[in-house]
Scaffold this motif. Structure first.
Motif: not given
Lengths: 728, 728
Positions: B75, B79, B283, B285, B597, B657, B671
Motif C-alpha cells: 500500500w 498509494y 484510493l 477500500f 484496495d 476493488n 483514506r
C-alpha cells in the motif's frame, strides 16, 4: 473510390478513413512469385442441389432503394405500407444533397435541415473574423441576420431516367478498351444533351457495376445562408470517445436557408414537422445519399480484405501510433503537433477493426456465402447468363490468390511507405528518379500516377518548401527498414539492395547523414538537371532509389494487372446480380438519393438493452457523470437554460435504417411523410454493414425532431424558427 | 461449496447460479475408457531459465487481504498510504457480516447500512400482512416506528488468531483419512474452547487450502430492526437487464439498527460519513466478506472448466431454455409458471459465459500461466518444498485428462439429468432402486450422497406428494434420451441398455405409458416393500433403473476417485503457494472479512469510456429513455420529488476493488476511514475475476454516500436519518 474523399462522412471515423486511405502505403510488385499462396484458398461454393425458386429480396443486400424502383411489394408485405407516387415524389423533392452530405427542405420558405458537421465550411465562411460560429453557435434573430455561406450549394433531384439501353446500344466494339471508350462517350453525350435541353445538372449513374445506367437530373441552388447552428459542444457532445457509439446525446443540427433573388425561396415540397416524433416500433424512412458500400464484393474479395489487406493496414496504424506516441512524449510541442494525427489514425483503426469484425464473424460470412451460392446457382442455371458471367467469381478468386501470394512484395516494395507512414526523403528520392524517366514517355505509357496532370502534381510535391523533422524522419525510415527486414525473406532482391546484411539503424544513419534532399534547392537542382543529374547523383537516397526503382515498378505493374482483372470481373458480378434479381436488390451506394426503410428500435448491448431513444435528462446525466469535463462539457447557455427545458424530451434515437457515410444530414420521415429525425451517425456495430447488411445490433443514430423544437424554443429562444418549422 | 448457497450474492446472477449448481446434471462413470483424451493435453509449463528474485505480490491473485496480514509495504509503495493499527482496527470493527452479505455500522446509535437485496428477508418479516415493504419502501418516522426483523443477525469480527501450529501439531497420523480426522477434531476443539472462554462465536478458517488456519472470533447481535428501505423500483432500477452491467442508477440500500436491551446500541467504531463522497482517482477500500474465488485453481483445472465442464453446462442451459420456451408458448399459465426459471437459467448462462470468457482470453490465460510457472519454479528450486509439492500440478493435470476422457460418460450416465434439467420419474426410479441397496450398507460404504442424513433426505424426496407435469416430463425425458444418443457411441453399454436401436421418442413413450411412479402411493409401496418389491417390480422405469444402476455407480465412483485426487493436490497447491509467498498473496475468498484496495475509475467500454460515476440526472434519463416502462419505471415518490432534488448528485460509482458474491452491502471507505459508498454489484467484465484478477475493465459498483443523503433528505424526507448519518 474517389467519391470517398468527397463525402461528408458520418463523423470523423469516416473522415479519418478517407484521409488515411490516401496516405496508406502505396505498394506493388516486381513479379509474380512462384510460391504457393501462403493463406487459405477461398473454397469453391457448392452448387445448390435443389431447384431454385423465383429470385427474391435477401436482407444481406440492405435497403438502399432507388426512387425509380421502390420495393412496393416488399414494403406492403413487411409493414402494410403502400405509398402512392405522390408520397414518393414529395419525399424525393424534399430530400436534397449537399457537397458530401444529405439534407432536406423543412419549411415553405426554404429552410434546409442538415448536421452541424455537414455545415462546418458554410458556418466558417459565414463567421466574422474574430469568432467561429462552429464553436460558439449562431442564431439569426431575424431574417435579415441570416448570413451568406460562400461554399455551399443544394442539389434537388428532379427526375430519374433509365438510359441503360442507350448506353449499352452505343457499345459495339470488340476490344475492351474500345468498349470502355464507347461507353464513356455515350455517357458524356447523354449528360451533355440533358444539360443543354434542361439547364439542370445531369449525371449518369452507373448502378450494379454497369448492370443499369440511370440519368439523374438535379436543380442546383447556390444562394445558401446560415440560419442557426448550435455550439460544437452541444452538436458533438461526448466528442471523439462517444463518436460512433450509442447512447448518444448530440444536437448535431444546422439550419440553412435557400434564397432565390435575394428572398427566401418558396418551397412546395418540404417535409412537415411531426409533433409526436419517432416512437418505439415506428416504421421510418431515411432519404439521403449514401456514399459507397462494398456489398457486391465477392467472398474471395472479402477474404482478401480480412486476411491480407486489413491486417497489414492495422499493423501499419499500430506502427505509426507507437512512433507518434514516442515523439509526443518528447515534448509538449510534439504532443500538440501529433495529437490530431494520432486521433485520426486511432479512429481509422476503429473503423477498419469494425469492418474486419464483420468479416471475421462466421454467421455474417455464412450469410454472405449463402447469398453468393444462390446467385451463382441462378447464373449457372440460366443458359443466357452462364457463358457471360459464370466464371467471374473464380476469376476474382484466382487473382486474389495471386495478390495474396505476392502480398509481402506489394506491401513492402516501394520508396518507403507514404508519409505519415514512411520516410519523406526516400519518397522524394523515388519521385526524383522517376520524373525524368516518366517525362520521356508518352502519357499512356507512363505509370498510372504519372498520367494526365499527375506528373505536374508530383513535380510540385517534390519542390514544395517543407521542413523535414529529422527525429521523425529517422524513426520512419528505421521503422520502414525494419518492416522490410521482418516481412521479406533474406534472399529477396529488394531486401538485398536496401539492407544487405546491414542493420536497419545503420542503413538509415548512412542514408540520412549523406543525403542533401532535405534542402528544397537540392531537390530543385535534381529536377532541373533532368536525367543526367539524377543518373550521376551521388546522394545516397538517390543512389538507392535508382537501384530499387525497376523492382518497385515491376511489382506495381503486376499488382495493377491483377487489380484490373478483379475490377473487370467485379463488373460482371454486378451485372449478373442485376440480370438475376433486377431491382429486387438495391444497388451498391453511389452517393445518389436512396430511400431506406427501418424501424425505431433499441438493441442488445453491453449485456443489457440500449434504449431506442435518449432524453435531455440523459444529456445532463452524461455531462454530470463526467464532472462536465470536455468533451462532456455542455455550453453555458445549456446549463443556464436547463430549468426552462422539458428534460424528458427525446434527444436522439436509433433505427434499423441502412445508412453509411454521405447519409449525414438525411431526414428521417414517418408514414405520413413527416420529419421525425435527422441522421447524424452510425455505431461501431454498423461498420460491418459496409459489406453485408445486418440489423441485429447495427443502428442509425438520429436527432429527434422534438429535441430540435425544444432546443430552439427553450435553449436558443428562437420562437421564430420553431414556429416556422412547426408551420405555426 | 456449500458456502455458495448461503451467500447473499451480488444480485441475481449469483443467486441463480447457486440455485442451479444444485440442479445441474449429476454425472459419473462406469470405467475409465481406454481412449486417448479427445481434447488438448495441458502443456507442461517451461521452467524459468533465470534465477528467481524474492517472491513478490502479483496482481493476478487479487487484493482480498485478511485483516491480520494487511499489505502495508504494498500500500505504501502503490498509494503512499500507511494506515496505523488504530485505523485498521476501527475499520474492521465497523465492518460486519450478515447472513450471506456484508454491512457496516454507520452511526453511534447502531445504524447498519447494507443493500436492499441483502435485507429482503428482514424487510419481509417486518412488513404488515397486507404490504410488502420490499416493494413499497419504508421509512421509520421516529425511533418508535423502527420494526423488528425476525430473521437477521449481525456478526462483528472481534479478533483473529493464527492457530496453524496448533492444528498442524495435532496431525500426527500417517494415513490420509486419519489425518483429516485429527485435523477436524483439532479445529472443533479450538472452536469449542474459544466459545466457552469468550462467549463469542468462534470459527477456524482454512486459508490457502490448509496453508494457514485462523481462528475468527465474532460478537453476534440478534436484535436488528428495519429503519429504512427504498422501493424495489429505486433499489433495483433497470431490473434484470441492467443487472451486472454499468452505467447503473440504483439506490440499492437499506438501513437497519442494532438494539441492545430494547434500546439502540451505543457504537464506538462506526464509519463516519464522507461529505465529499468518492472522487475520480481516489484510493478506496472495501471491507466485506467475499464468498468464494477459484484463483488457486491450476491451469489444468481452468482448462477443464473452459473446455469440458462449462460447454456442457451451457449446452444443458440452452436445451432447457428451448424446452421451457416451447412449453411457455403453449399457455399463459405455463408462461407464468416458467418465467422465473427461464430468467434464472438465462442469468446463470450470463455468469458462466462471463467466467468462460476470461478463460478463453489468451492474455488472461497467459498471465495465469506465467504466475503458475513462477510458483512452480520457486517450489522446484527449494529442496524443502519440491518433495512435498513438486508433483501437485502434474497430478492434477493427469486427473483432469482422465476426467476429460470420460466426460461423455460422467455427463450422460445417470437416471436422467436432475430436474429441472431431466426426467423427474426416472430420477425417482433411480432413488427407489438404490434406497434398499444403500440401506443395507454401513454408512461409510454407501455412495457419498447416501451417507449421514442423505438416505433419509432422499427417501423423503421420493415420497413427496408432488404432481408431475406430463407434457414437461415427456419433453425432458426425450431431450435426455436424445442427448444420450448424440453424446455416446452406438456400442456404449449404457446407451445400449437405455436405447438399443429404438428412437428416443419411442423409448420415452413406452416408459411413460407403462410407469405408475407419478403416483405417490406407488412410490411409497416400493419404498415400503424394500428390496423384494424393487427387484420384482415390472414398472418399466424401475426395470430400466435396475439395469443401469451398476453402470451409473461405477462411473460415479471413478469420477469421485479422480475428484479426490484433484482435491488433495489442490490442497498441496494452496499450501505450496503459502509456503512460497506467505501472506504476500491473499488467500482465496472464504466468506470472512477482507480488505481490498482500489481506485475510483471509469473504464473502456462499448467503444467509448464508461464514466466513473452516474448521477440522478442519468437515472431520470434512463427512465425517460425507456418511456418509464418497467423495469425502468421509477416510483411515483421519485417523480413527484424530483424538482426538489439536486439531480447532479452522484448516484452510483465504480472502482477497481476486488469483490465477489458475499461482498454485497460492504462499505467503501476512503483514506480517512470515512464511508464514501456501498457495494452492490459487479459487472459482466468482472466475472473472469472469479479465477484470475484483472482490473482493465472489471469494476465494483457502489451506491454513493452522497446519493443516500440526497435521497433521504429530498425523496424520503427523513432529516432524522440524514442527520444521524452525517453526525449532525
Amino acid at each position: 473510390m474517389t467519391i470517398d474523399r468527397l463525402l461528408c462522412p458520418l463523423r470523423r471515423a469516416f473522415v479519418a478513413l478517407a484521409v488515411l486511405s490516401v496516405g496508406l502505403p502505396s505498394t506493388s510488385l516486381s513479379q509474380v512469385t512462384g510460391r504457393k499462396p501462403p493463406l487459405r484458398v477461398p473454397k469453391e461454393p457448392a452448387r445448390l442441389p435443389v431447384p431454385l425458386g423465383p429470385a427474391k429480396y435477401v436482407k444481406e443486400a440492405g435497403t438502399m432503394w432507388t426512387f425509380d424502383a421502390p420495393p412496393l411489394e416488399y414494403w406492403k408485405r413487411t409493414y402494410g405500407f403502400t405509398p402512392d407516387s405522390a408520397w414518393l415524389t414529395h419525399v424525393r423533392l424534399a430530400s436534397v444533397r449537399l457537397p458530401g452530405c444529405s439534407a432536406s427542405f423543412v419549411s415553405a420558405r426554404g429552410l434546409v435541415l442538415t448536421n452541424h458537421h455537414c455545415a462546418r465550411a458554410c458556418v466558417a465562411s459565414a463567421s466574422p473574423a474574430d469568432t467561429n460560429y462552429n464553436t460558439t453557435g449562431f442564431v439569426a434573430a431575424t431574417i435579415a441576420d441570416e448570413r451568406k455561406c460562400s461554399t455551399l450549394y443544394v442539389d434537388q433531384l428532379q427526375s430519374i431516367e433509365d438510359v441503360t439501353k442507350r448506353i449499352r446500344g452505343a457499345v459495339t466494339a470488340k476490344s475492351a478498351d474500345a468498349q470502355v471508350q464507347q461507353r464513356d462517350s455515350a455517357i458524356a453525350q447523354v449528360q451533355d444533351e440533358c444539360a443543354a435541353s434542361t439547364h439542370l445538372r445531369c449525371e449518369v449513374v452507373t448502378l450494379y457495376q454497369g448492370g443499369m445506367y440511370s440519368l439523374y437530373r438535379y436543380q442546383r441552388y447556390t444562394d445558401v445562408r446560415l440560419v442557426m447552428v448550435p455550439e460544437e459542444e452541444a452538436a458533438f457532445f461526448g466528442g471523439d470517445p462517444d463518436n460512433f457509439t450509442y447512447p448518444r446525446y448530440d444536437l448535431d443540427m444546422a439550419l440553412l436557408r435557400v434564397y432565390q433573388n435575394d428572398s427566401p425561396m418558396v418551397v412546395t415540397d418540404y417535409l412537415k414537422w411531426s409533433k409526436s416524433g419517432a416512437r418505439e416500433g415506428d416504421l421510418v424512412f431515411v432519404t439521403g445519399n449514401p456514399g459507397s458500400t462494398g456489398r457486391l464484393l465477392t467472398l474471395a474479395q472479402m477474404q482478401y480484405l480480412r486476411d491480407v489487406q486489413y491486417p497489414f493496414t492495422l499493423a501499419a496504424y499500430d506502427r505509426v501510433i507507437a512512433m507518434l506516441n514516442t515523439l509526443s512524449a518528447q515534448s509538449a510541442g510534439n504532443q500538440r503537433k501529433y495529437e490530431n494525427l494520432i486521433f485520426n489514425i486511432e479512429n481509422s483503426k476503429k473503423a477498419i477493426t469494425g469492418y474486419r469484425a464483420g468479416l471475421l464473424d462466421s454467421t455474417i460470412m455464412a450469410r454472405k456465402a449463402a447469398f453468393e451460392r444462390d446467385l451463382r446457382a441462378r447464373v449457372d442455371a440460366d443458359p443466357a447468363l452462364r457463358p457471360k458471367y459464370g466464371t467471374a467469381w473464380t476469376d476474382i478468386a484466382n487473382a486474389e490468390r495471386q495478390l495474396t501470394a505476392m502480398a509481402a512484395q506489394t506491401n513492402y516494395y516501394g520508396f518507403s511507405f507514404n508519409p505519415p507512414f514512411g520516410s519523406q526523403l526516400l519518397n522524394w528520392a523515388g519521385a526524383l528518379v522517376r520524373i525524368p524517366a516518366e517525362s520521356a514517355l508518352a502519357d499512356a505509357k507512363r505509370l498510372p500516377q504519372y498520367r494526365g496532370d499527375g506528373l505536374a502534381r508530383i513535380r510540385q510535391s517534390v519542390l514544395v518548401d517543407q521542413p523535414v523533422d529529422s527525429a521523425s524522419e529517422r524513426m520512419q525510415l528505421v521503422s520502414f527498414l525494419k518492416s522490410v527486414q521482418q516481412a521479406l525473406p533474406p534472399n529477396d532482391p529488394y531486401r538485398s539492395i536496401v539492407l544487405g546484411l546491414r542493420a536497419p539503424e545503420d542503413v538509415a544513419a548512412s542514408l540520412l547523414s549523406g543525403t542533401k534532399l532535405a534542402s528544397p534547392s537540392a531537390r530543385r537542382a535534381l529536377v532541373d538537371g533532368g536525367k543526367a543529374a539524377v543518373d550521376t547523383s551521388t546522394d545516397p537516397m538517390i543512389v538507392l532509389a535508382r537501384k530499387i526503382a525497376p523492382l518497385v515498378d515491376q511489382v506495381q505493374a503486376a499488382e495493377a494487372r491483377l487489380n484490373d482483372v478483379i475490377s473487370a470481373n467485379a463488373d460482371r458480378v454486378g451485372q449478373a446480380l442485376f440480370a438475376v434479381y433486377n431491382t429486387k436488390l438495391p444497388p451498391d451506394a453511389t452517393f445518389t438519393l436512396r430511400i431506406t426503410d427501418g424501424v425505431v428500435k433499441g438493441y442488445p448491448y453491453n449485456g443489457t438493452i440500449a434504449p431506442y431513444k435518449t432524453t435531455f435528462y440523459g444529456m445532463f446525466g452524461h455531462a454530470t457523470a463526467f464532472d462536465d469535463k470536455p468533451p462532456f462539457h455542455l455550453p453555458d447557455r445549456w446549463m443556464d437554460q436547463r430549468a426552462k427545458m422539458d428534460l424528458s424530451t427525446p434527444l436522439d434515437f436509433v433505427s434499423t435504417n441502412d445508412i453509411i457515410g454521405g447519409n449525414s444530414g438525411s431526414p428521417v420521415v414517418n408514414r405520413d411523410g413527416e420529419l421525425v429525425g435527422l441522421i447524424f451517425d452510425g455505431i461501431i456495430e454498423s461498420l460491418p454493414n459496409r459489406f453485408i447488411f445486418t440489423d441485429d445490433a447495427a443502428r442509425s443514430v438520429s436527432v429527434s425532431s422534438r429535441a430540435i423544437i425544444e432546443a430552439l424554443r427553450n435553449v436558443y429562444e428562437s420562437a421564430r424558427l420553431a414556429d416556422e418549422l412547426e408551420g405555426k
